[in-house]
Design a protein around this motif. Sequence first.
Motif, mmCIF file in Angstrom:
data_model
loop_
_atom_site.group_PDB
_atom_site.id
_atom_site.type_symbol
_atom_site.label_atom_id
_atom_site.label_comp_id
_atom_site.label_asym_id
_atom_site.label_seq_id
_atom_site.Cartn_x
_atom_site.Cartn_y
_atom_site.Cartn_z
ATOM 1 N N UNK A 45 0.818 -1.213 0.000
ATOM 2 C CA UNK A 45 0.000 0.000 0.000
ATOM 3 C C UNK A 45 0.852 1.263 0.000
ATOM 4 N N UNK A 46 2.057 1.180 0.592
ATOM 5 C CA UNK A 46 2.928 2.361 0.595
ATOM 6 C C UNK A 46 3.343 2.702 -0.834
ATOM 7 N N UNK A 47 3.567 1.654 -1.638
ATOM 8 C CA UNK A 47 3.905 1.891 -3.043
ATOM 9 C C UNK A 47 2.736 2.542 -3.772
ATOM 10 N N UNK A 48 1.511 2.101 -3.425
ATOM 11 C CA UNK A 48 0.322 2.735 -4.015
ATOM 12 C C UNK A 48 0.298 4.214 -3.651
ATOM 13 N N UNK A 49 0.599 4.525 -2.388
ATOM 14 C CA UNK A 49 0.645 5.925 -1.953
ATOM 15 C C UNK A 49 1.653 6.699 -2.800
ATOM 16 N N UNK A 50 2.827 6.115 -3.000
ATOM 17 C CA UNK A 50 3.869 6.804 -3.763
ATOM 18 C C UNK A 50 3.405 7.081 -5.191
ATOM 19 N N UNK A 51 2.824 6.064 -5.830
ATOM 20 C CA UNK A 51 2.370 6.228 -7.212
ATOM 21 C C UNK A 51 1.310 7.326 -7.306
ATOM 22 N N UNK A 52 0.349 7.304 -6.370
ATOM 23 C CA UNK A 52 -0.710 8.300 -6.449
ATOM 24 C C UNK A 52 -0.252 9.669 -5.965
ATOM 25 N N UNK A 53 0.830 9.702 -5.191
ATOM 26 C CA UNK A 53 1.422 10.995 -4.858
ATOM 27 C C UNK A 53 1.933 11.668 -6.118
ATOM 28 N N UNK A 54 2.649 10.895 -6.936
ATOM 29 C CA UNK A 54 3.161 11.431 -8.196
ATOM 30 C C UNK A 54 1.999 11.847 -9.099
ATOM 31 N N UNK A 55 1.002 10.965 -9.194
ATOM 32 C CA UNK A 55 -0.148 11.264 -10.053
ATOM 33 C C UNK A 55 -0.864 12.535 -9.572
ATOM 34 N N UNK A 56 -1.038 12.644 -8.260
ATOM 35 C CA UNK A 56 -1.689 13.830 -7.702
ATOM 36 C C UNK A 56 -0.920 15.092 -8.035
ATOM 37 N N UNK A 57 0.403 14.996 -8.021
ATOM 38 C CA UNK A 57 1.226 16.149 -8.348
ATOM 39 C C UNK A 57 1.110 16.497 -9.831
ATOM 40 N N UNK A 58 1.032 15.453 -10.668
ATOM 41 C CA UNK A 58 0.818 15.691 -12.101
ATOM 42 C C UNK A 58 -0.536 16.382 -12.311
ATOM 43 N N UNK A 59 -1.544 15.933 -11.581
ATOM 44 C CA UNK A 59 -2.855 16.603 -11.657
ATOM 45 C C UNK A 59 -2.711 18.084 -11.327
ATOM 46 N N UNK A 60 -1.931 18.375 -10.287
ATOM 47 C CA UNK A 60 -1.741 19.770 -9.896
ATOM 48 C C UNK A 60 -1.072 20.562 -11.012
ATOM 49 N N UNK A 61 -0.020 19.971 -11.579
ATOM 50 C CA UNK A 61 0.700 20.670 -12.654
ATOM 51 C C UNK A 61 -0.214 20.931 -13.848
ATOM 52 N N UNK A 62 -1.078 19.973 -14.147
ATOM 53 C CA UNK A 62 -1.945 20.107 -15.321
ATOM 54 C C UNK A 62 -3.276 20.776 -14.969
ATOM 55 N N UNK A 63 -3.368 21.296 -13.749
ATOM 56 C CA UNK A 63 -4.573 21.975 -13.280
ATOM 57 C C UNK A 63 -5.830 21.134 -13.464
ATOM 58 N N UNK A 64 -5.729 19.876 -13.050
ATOM 59 C CA UNK A 64 -6.890 19.003 -13.018
ATOM 60 C C UNK A 64 -7.257 18.807 -11.557
#
Lengths: 501, 147
Positions: free
Chosen positions: A413-432
């Motif tokens: 689950x920690x790896x899932x957190x890491x992956x979605x942390x990156x994805x969440x940051x990409x969302x922020x960059x792309x203003x989604x």
Amino acid sequence: MHMLDNLAMGFGVIFTANNLLYCLFGAILGTLVGILPGLGPAATIAMLLPSTYALGPQASLIMLAGIYYGAQYGGSTTAILVNLPGESSSVVTCLDGHQMALQGRAGQALATAALGSFFAGCFATLLIAAFAPLLSEAALAFGPAEYFSLILLGLIAAVILASGDVLKAIAMVTLGLLLGCVGADLNSNAQRFTFGLPELDDGLDFVAVAMGVFGISEILVNLQQPGGARTVNRDSIKRLWLSREEFKQITWPTIRGTLIGSLLGILPGGGALLGSFASYSIEKKIARAPSRFGKGAIEGVAAPESANNAGAQTSFIPLLTLGIPSNAVMALMVGALMVQGIAPGPQLISEQPALFWGVIASMWVGNAMLIVLNLPLIGIWIRLLSAPYKLLYPTILLICCIGAYSLENSAFSILVVAVFGVLGYVFYLLECEAAPFMLGFILGPLLEEYLRRSLLIARGNPLEVVNHPIALVFLLVSLALVLLILLPNFRRVRVEAFQEE
Amino acid sequence: MNLASKTNFYAGLLFAGIGLAALVLGRGYAMGTAARMGPGYFPTLLAGLLLVLGLVIGVRAFWQEGPQPRPFKPMPLVVMTVSVVLFALLVDRLGIAVATVILTVGARLAAPQRRWLEVVLLALALSAAAVVIFGYGLGIPFVLWPF
């Protein structure tokens, strides 16, 4: 007098040492989260979810609810004293609240925010007690077709009422729904998008996803911003109370803010944020001298601060009566209920009356605690405002990692957190926006199940929906909303509604 | 390329890419019929929708004004993610005490302006807290120590 009996039962639930303690804990934590910019209630609730397994449903829901409405109290303190929104729903409070502080009237602004929030909290509590049971009774007759169309309506309305690009928000909902499909299919047990990993059989754990999307990416966003020293305007607190004249000035704005906030909180996609924007612009429109706004008008603090607290609480109505979360925080509440083995839905009130009425009573008690925490004890919180983020964020990170581990006692689950942390940051960059994504993710499995069942009953013919008038109305309203958003006129109004100044 | 909004263009690309990937990954899932949906029905529907939405968002970005890219420094993202992944990989082998130190030091590396003494003290304090509160206190079945 049925309602009073029920409320009495609720107060019986909350006035036990254990539940009072967790209510207080939630209120304190909420205030803290509200005061600290860069730490929101969604991230905090995601972080704490693993530790609520052991608490039992009453204590855990009482505490988590306290965090959400408590954050509305705390958010105004930072907005007024530092001119930073401690909470996104306090953005508009900065406009006039900070001006008041600069004029040496911070005490009055803080008192206005706290008293307005308290009034709104009490009103919203009564509103939930009065209307939630009626709504859930109506919903008891719902079949799969009604539920499918209700969830669809909720998702579409959530997209339209959120700020930002509608098309991108719809894409985010779709992405959330798609990721909700990960795992073994309920009917056929076929593996979907699991890449042969047995850990993904039960799907992605929503707590881990929420920790990544809200918790980790929030840290990453904060680290990008230049961490200039915050100047706390402590000397501007002279008198933490209002004169009779000021009481008169805030009475109607508070009442209007409460009503607007309550109404907008119930709508899907609502919650605290929307009401504060709407009520501020309404106050400005109906004011005799609109030019005073932005220059320290006390109404500009009273209305949005009442509205955001009212909205935070009434957004529990769709959750507790229909089982449908209207915003990201409520989506996490669904998860909190499900880990306790309680399915949120219209049967909740009749099957778990002690839980339902206990949570409602706890809102009133929690508001009473919060007004004490945020007025006489304000000095303690102000000191915390200067707590350095560099000590805070490694702690948040550690709690996320350990919390994720404890979900299944596995490091996966920690790896899932890491992956979605990156994805969440990409969302922020792309203003989604992440909130529609989270709603889709939580509601995806339900939406699929109801779609399957309703089409099975209809023998595969979607036009059978004409035999379900309620479902038909929901679908038509969804369609109307989609058409509405395509109109340029409406789009313009919507953009204006989210812009201040 | 003459883009009105780079941000929206990349967002569209991301959505379309994920939609396409899901279509490819899910091509073997049984579709079934509307009345008896197979495991592939709903995800394929969504993946197709996502692909179309992504394409529309991406193409629209050529002329419709939208947000311009936010400043992006890759280092914090990489360092932070690596330290979380390291924590995940090492926690069962080296124990929570050591993994916490690695996580904390890694996290602090992601931000500018650090004093080493402060970082070490914070790492030790968090490590002790993790062992005492989560290990002994809450009884989460961690490996505590590397030995």
